[in-house]
Design an enzyme around this catalytic site. Structure first.
Site, PDB file in Angstrom:
ATOM      1  N   ARG A 109       0.845  -1.190   0.000  1.00 18.78           N
ATOM      2  CA  ARG A 109       0.000   0.000   0.000  1.00 18.78           C
ATOM      3  C   ARG A 109       0.883   1.243   0.000  1.00 18.78           C
ATOM      4  O   ARG A 109       1.920   1.272   0.653  1.00 18.78           O
ATOM      5  CB  ARG A 109      -0.902   0.016   1.250  1.00 18.78           C
ATOM      6  CG  ARG A 109      -2.038  -0.980   1.187  1.00 18.78           C
ATOM      7  CD  ARG A 109      -2.945  -0.851   2.379  1.00 18.78           C
ATOM      8  NE  ARG A 109      -2.319  -1.297   3.608  1.00 18.78           N
ATOM      9  CZ  ARG A 109      -1.784  -0.516   4.526  1.00 18.78           C
ATOM     10  NH1 ARG A 109      -1.804   0.790   4.381  1.00 18.78           N
ATOM     11  NH2 ARG A 109      -1.241  -1.029   5.610  1.00 18.78           N
ATOM     12  N   TYR A 248      -1.622  -3.458  -6.996  1.00 21.01           N
ATOM     13  CA  TYR A 248      -1.339  -4.284  -5.822  1.00 21.01           C
ATOM     14  C   TYR A 248      -2.369  -4.120  -4.702  1.00 21.01           C
ATOM     15  O   TYR A 248      -2.676  -2.992  -4.287  1.00 21.01           O
ATOM     16  CB  TYR A 248       0.046  -3.933  -5.246  1.00 21.01           C
ATOM     17  CG  TYR A 248       0.623  -5.081  -4.437  1.00 21.01           C
ATOM     18  CD1 TYR A 248       1.369  -6.073  -5.074  1.00 21.01           C
ATOM     19  CD2 TYR A 248       0.399  -5.206  -3.080  1.00 21.01           C
ATOM     20  CE1 TYR A 248       1.879  -7.147  -4.363  1.00 21.01           C
ATOM     21  CE2 TYR A 248       0.906  -6.284  -2.358  1.00 21.01           C
ATOM     22  CZ  TYR A 248       1.649  -7.252  -3.008  1.00 21.01           C
ATOM     23  OH  TYR A 248       2.149  -8.320  -2.312  1.00 21.01           O
ATOM     24  N   LYS A 257      -9.554  -1.921   1.610  1.00 19.99           N
ATOM     25  CA  LYS A 257      -9.228  -0.798   2.504  1.00 19.99           C
ATOM     26  C   LYS A 257      -9.980   0.469   2.101  1.00 19.99           C
ATOM     27  O   LYS A 257     -10.448   1.223   2.949  1.00 19.99           O
ATOM     28  CB  LYS A 257      -7.729  -0.533   2.482  1.00 19.99           C
ATOM     29  CG  LYS A 257      -6.873  -1.734   2.841  1.00 19.99           C
ATOM     30  CD  LYS A 257      -7.167  -2.221   4.227  1.00 19.99           C
ATOM     31  CE  LYS A 257      -6.177  -3.301   4.637  1.00 19.99           C
ATOM     32  NZ  LYS A 257      -6.450  -3.793   5.993  1.00 19.99           N
ATOM     33  N   HIS A 277     -10.789  -2.009  11.533  1.00 19.41           N
ATOM     34  CA  HIS A 277      -9.707  -2.868  11.046  1.00 19.41           C
ATOM     35  C   HIS A 277      -9.536  -4.019  12.040  1.00 19.41           C
ATOM     36  O   HIS A 277      -8.592  -4.030  12.831  1.00 19.41           O
ATOM     37  CB  HIS A 277      -8.420  -2.019  10.954  1.00 19.41           C
ATOM     38  CG  HIS A 277      -7.286  -2.678  10.240  1.00 19.41           C
ATOM     39  ND1 HIS A 277      -5.978  -2.311  10.444  1.00 19.41           N
ATOM     40  CD2 HIS A 277      -7.245  -3.663   9.321  1.00 19.41           C
ATOM     41  CE1 HIS A 277      -5.190  -3.040   9.680  1.00 19.41           C
ATOM     42  NE2 HIS A 277      -5.942  -3.874   8.984  1.00 19.41           N
ATOM     43  N   SER A 299      -1.487  -3.678  10.607  1.00 17.50           N
ATOM     44  CA  SER A 299      -1.190  -4.607   9.520  1.00 17.50           C
ATOM     45  C   SER A 299       0.004  -5.495   9.869  1.00 17.50           C
ATOM     46  O   SER A 299       0.996  -5.026  10.432  1.00 17.50           O
ATOM     47  CB  SER A 299      -0.857  -3.817   8.250  1.00 17.50           C
ATOM     48  OG  SER A 299      -1.885  -2.904   7.982  1.00 17.50           O
ATOM     49  N   CYS A 301       0.408  -7.858  12.054  1.00 15.95           N
ATOM     50  CA  CYS A 301       0.689  -8.114  13.477  1.00 15.95           C
ATOM     51  C   CYS A 301      -0.015  -9.374  13.965  1.00 15.95           C
ATOM     52  O   CYS A 301      -0.189  -9.560  15.167  1.00 15.95           O
ATOM     53  CB  CYS A 301       0.247  -6.933  14.335  1.00 15.95           C
ATOM     54  SG  CYS A 301       1.343  -5.529  14.207  1.00 15.95           S
ATOM     55  N   ASP A 324      -9.646  -9.295   8.889  1.00 13.92           N
ATOM     56  CA  ASP A 324      -9.127  -7.954   8.606  1.00 13.92           C
ATOM     57  C   ASP A 324     -10.126  -6.825   8.852  1.00 13.92           C
ATOM     58  O   ASP A 324      -9.722  -5.763   9.292  1.00 13.92           O
ATOM     59  CB  ASP A 324      -8.645  -7.901   7.149  1.00 13.92           C
ATOM     60  CG  ASP A 324      -7.728  -6.726   6.875  1.00 13.92           C
ATOM     61  OD1 ASP A 324      -6.879  -6.427   7.744  1.00 13.92           O
ATOM     62  OD2 ASP A 324      -7.854  -6.100   5.818  1.00 13.92           O
ATOM     63  N   ARG A 415       1.713 -12.101  -0.541  1.00 11.94           N
ATOM     64  CA  ARG A 415       0.359 -12.360  -0.053  1.00 11.94           C
ATOM     65  C   ARG A 415      -0.268 -13.593  -0.686  1.00 11.94           C
ATOM     66  O   ARG A 415       0.117 -14.014  -1.768  1.00 11.94           O
ATOM     67  CB  ARG A 415      -0.544 -11.166  -0.412  1.00 11.94           C
ATOM     68  CG  ARG A 415      -0.113  -9.837   0.177  1.00 11.94           C
ATOM     69  CD  ARG A 415      -0.534  -9.725   1.602  1.00 11.94           C
ATOM     70  NE  ARG A 415      -0.154  -8.446   2.201  1.00 11.94           N
ATOM     71  CZ  ARG A 415      -0.884  -7.834   3.138  1.00 11.94           C
ATOM     72  NH1 ARG A 415      -2.006  -8.363   3.572  1.00 11.94           N
ATOM     73  NH2 ARG A 415      -0.471  -6.706   3.664  1.00 11.94           N
TER      74      ARG A 415
HETATM   75  C1  OXD Z   1      -3.134  -4.411   5.538  1.00 14.39           C
HETATM   76  C2  OXD Z   1      -3.817  -5.527   4.883  1.00 14.39           C
HETATM   77  O1  OXD Z   1      -2.160  -3.886   4.998  1.00 14.39           O
HETATM   78  O2  OXD Z   1      -4.707  -6.112   5.497  1.00 14.39           O
HETATM   79  O3  OXD Z   1      -3.591  -4.033   6.623  1.00 14.39           O
HETATM   80  O4  OXD Z   1      -3.493  -5.829   3.728  1.00 14.39           O
HETATM   81 MN    MN Z   2      -5.283  -5.056   7.278  1.00 12.45          MN
END
Ligand code: OXD
Ligand code: MN
Length: 640
Positions: A109, A248, A257, A277, A299, A301, A324, A415
């Site tokens: 991102r 991406y 998001k 989130h 993100s 974690c 998420d 991913r």
């Molecule tokens: C993030 C995702 O970056 O879930 O939070 O992809």
């Molecule tokens: Mn996320």
């Protein structure tokens, strides 16, 4: 003018006239005019038709294709992308699965290129990049103009949330990337099923996306077209999204998001709900009692690992609703009901293994798209942490790789995109339009010091403050210095579509009636990442985190201080409960003590950093947050 479409190794010569040409299987459409006719046949929603027409006029694609969202369409598009070099088909042990390698400059991102465009700059807040909406539209228009030349514009109607749920919302994304289409097919409920349930005047969130790489006649396409200029732009007042230049993840799958967090958070503020989130899981104890828990971590974690966890405590079960995003609405009974608006997982691959997350490995054993992981000689995928390193592989840049090369074979933000219902631990209510009632909300981040393994808020206001004070050591999920501590309130810093000060106020306003306060979830904070002097993690994590979830579960049933001890920062597990946490675990008494040590200087310094951080919100910072900081300071000085 004659165009050649290569499809399933057949070449169709298509005259670009208003006379429709359809291939034998009725998919490829030879003129723009006919495509809009096709959309008109599929829907009588004039707003969609008009909007798509306008985007086509602006972006000037060669064709328009309305996605039906079927499995056949997915496989067909993937096979076509294999033919043109975008995808590699994986071996038959992983059916219907493919690997993509992105452009090395399009791997995460791009927060620095992400904008919230509100009329008033203050409404976007210091937490967002801002530009005046009209100025932004003037900037973007020439970029989008002709941006899809030589490409097909795909039209994707999609629902965030189960079809027919009054918590769900619909969007329509147009994109010139078939890879984005295939990802959106997994990540959302997409295609005919959505159009079929839309009425003539239903609104939708318009999502315009291009990779920003028009093709001149005869020009060879890149395997990952994108543009060095990138803009990820949100117009919350119009509830619209425009994204330019990236293919991406969160930059391009606009349902994720952009819609489900940035636009939805602004919608939620206006309409009195929460777009967060957060993962959602169902936790069943050894007596068969079940509670739903939501958890917000920044993100990368460990939300995916926690959402799919296999508890180590006998008789306990975790079931997965999402990893998420969580939309929560307060219903008449005073409880918060949650849905996961997504339909798939877009999980971080590195570190995912049979020991860290066996359910994820099963969820990705078919129908999965991988991006930027390594390819093994037998055409399977590999990433750091999955298993012992292969002797050789092709790395995420497409280069030959051996362990001695010293570089990661998979990109740290590589991913997998896989359907939610392939997860063996999927919760039976994952697609329930009513949503599930949430009993506990957990915040957390990566903190090598200061924050104990778990603590609980005194009440909703204090819990909101705890969420607001979330800070975490940065990961590779976004640009920036990995390891640097950054404030990430409620793990929403990159995703809150308006002023964060107003967001805190909105959270506080959820507790709007003392008579029903006790129906709201209890709020907790966890930290699996505390380290000892030798920089070793104190807590084993993964399945053992179920011990912490058990304390959370028990605290939801507990009265007053049962199993808990009130401290300056909130409730922590009582000595008795700490023993229960450690029972049967190979962990030293010292480590347990350290996990719950509250160090006065560290806490004062954290508070100082929070005071400094929140200053930027000026008069948008609710007084209650300042009160909470003052009260915390008093308690630290008195009790620590
Ligand atoms: C993030 C995702 O970056 O879930 O939070 O992809
Ligand atoms: Mn996320």
């Amino acid at each position: 003018m004659l165009k050649n479409f290569i499809f399933k190794s057949k070449v169709f010569n298509v005259a670009n006239t208003t006379t429709p040409f359809i291939s034998s299987n009725g998919v490829w459409i030879g003129s723009r005019f006919y495509s809009i006719e096709q959309l008109k046949k599929k829907t009588n929603n004039q707003k969609i038709i008009k909007w798509v027409e306008e985007q086509a006029k602006l972006c000037k694609p060669d064709n328009i294709y309305v996605c039906d969202g079927s499995e056949q369409e997915f496989t067909k598009f993937c096979n076509k992308m294999v033919d043109n070099g975008t995808l590699t088909k994986l071996n038959s042990k992983r059916p219907n699965s493919f690997l993509a390698r992105s452009d090395p400059n399009d791997v995460a991102r791009v927060e620095s290129r992400t904008y919230i465009c509100t009329k008033n700059k203050e409404d976007a807040g210091p937490n967002n990049n801002w530009m005046d909406p009209q100025q932004m539209k003037n900037t973007l228009k020439p970029l989008f103009d002709g941006s899809m030349k030589g490409r097909t514009m795909y039209v994707m109607p999609f629902s965030m949330g189960p079809l027919g749920s009054d918590i769900s919302h619909v969007g329509v994304q147009v994109t010139d990337s078939p890879f984005v289409v295939c990802n959106m097919k997994i990540m959302t409920r997409m295609g005919d099923q959505v159009l079929n349930q839309m009425k003539e005047n239903d609104d939708f969130v318009p999502c315009l996306h291009t990779v920003g790489a028009p093709l001149e006649k005869g020009q060879k396409d890149s395997h990952w077209p994108c543009n060095t200029t990138k803009y990820i732009v949100h117009f919350p007042e119009e509830r619209a999204i425009q994204s330019f230049g990236s293919g991406y993840g969160g930059n391009a799958l606009l349902g994720k998001k952009c819609f489900s967090l940035r636009i939805a958070s602004a919608m939620a503020k206006e309409d009195g709900w929460l777009a967060e989130h957060m993962l959602i899981l169902g936790l069943t104890n050894d007596k068969g009692e079940k509670k739903y828990i939501a958890a917000a971590f920044p993100s990368a974690c460990g939300k995916t690992n926690l959402a799919m966890m296999l508890p180590t405590i006998p008789g306990w079960k975790v079931e997965t609703l999402g990893d998420d995003i969580n939309w929560m609405v307060r219903k008449k009974d005073g409880r918060l009901y949650a849905i996961n608006p997504e339909n798939g997982f877009f999980g971080v691959a590195p570190g995912t293994s049979a020991s860290s997350n066996p359910n994820a490995l099963k969820a990705i054993d078919r129908n999965t798209l991988f991006t930027n992981v390594a390819l093994t000689p037998d055409n399977d995928v590999w990433w750091e942490g999955l298993s012992p390193a292969p002797q050789k592989a092709i790395d995420w840049k497409g280069q030959e790789w051996t362990p001695s090369k010293g570089t990661p074979a998979a990109h740290p933000n590589s991913r997998f995109t896989a359907p939610l219902n392939q997860c063996p631990s999927i919760d039976p209510a994952w697609d329930d339009p009513k949503g599930v009632p949430i009993s506990a909300i957990i915040f957390g981040g990566r903190r090598s010091s200061t924050i104990p393994l778990v603590y609980e808020s005194f009440n909703w206001k204090h819990g909101t403050f705890m969420g607001a004070s979330t800070a975490s050591e940065q990961t590779a999920a976004a640009e920036g210095t990995v390891g640097a501590l950054r404030h990430d309130p409620m793990a929403m810093l990159p995703f809150c579509g308006y002023n964060m000060g107003d967001y805190f106020k909105h959270w506080l306003s959820i507790d709007n009636d003392p008579a029903t306060s006790n129906k709201l979830p209890k709020i907790f904070y966890v930290n699996w990442f505390r380290k000892d002097k030798n920089k070793k993690f104190l807590w084993p994590g993964f399945g053992e985190n179920s011990r912490v979830l058990r304390w959370v579960f028990d605290r939801c049933n507990a009265k007053g201080e049962e199993k808990a001890e009130a401290t300056a920062i909130g409730y922590i597990p009582s000595k008795e409960a700490q023993k229960e946490l450690a029972d049967g675990l190979d962990i030293s008494k010292d480590a347990m003590r350290e996990l719950f040590t509250l160090n006065k200087d560290e806490w004062l310094s954290d508070l100082q950093s929070m005071r400094k951080y929140t200053q930027q919100f000026g008069n948008r910072l609710p007084n209650e947050i300042t009160n909470q900081m003052n009260k915390l300071e008093d308690r630290i000085n008195k009790d620590l």
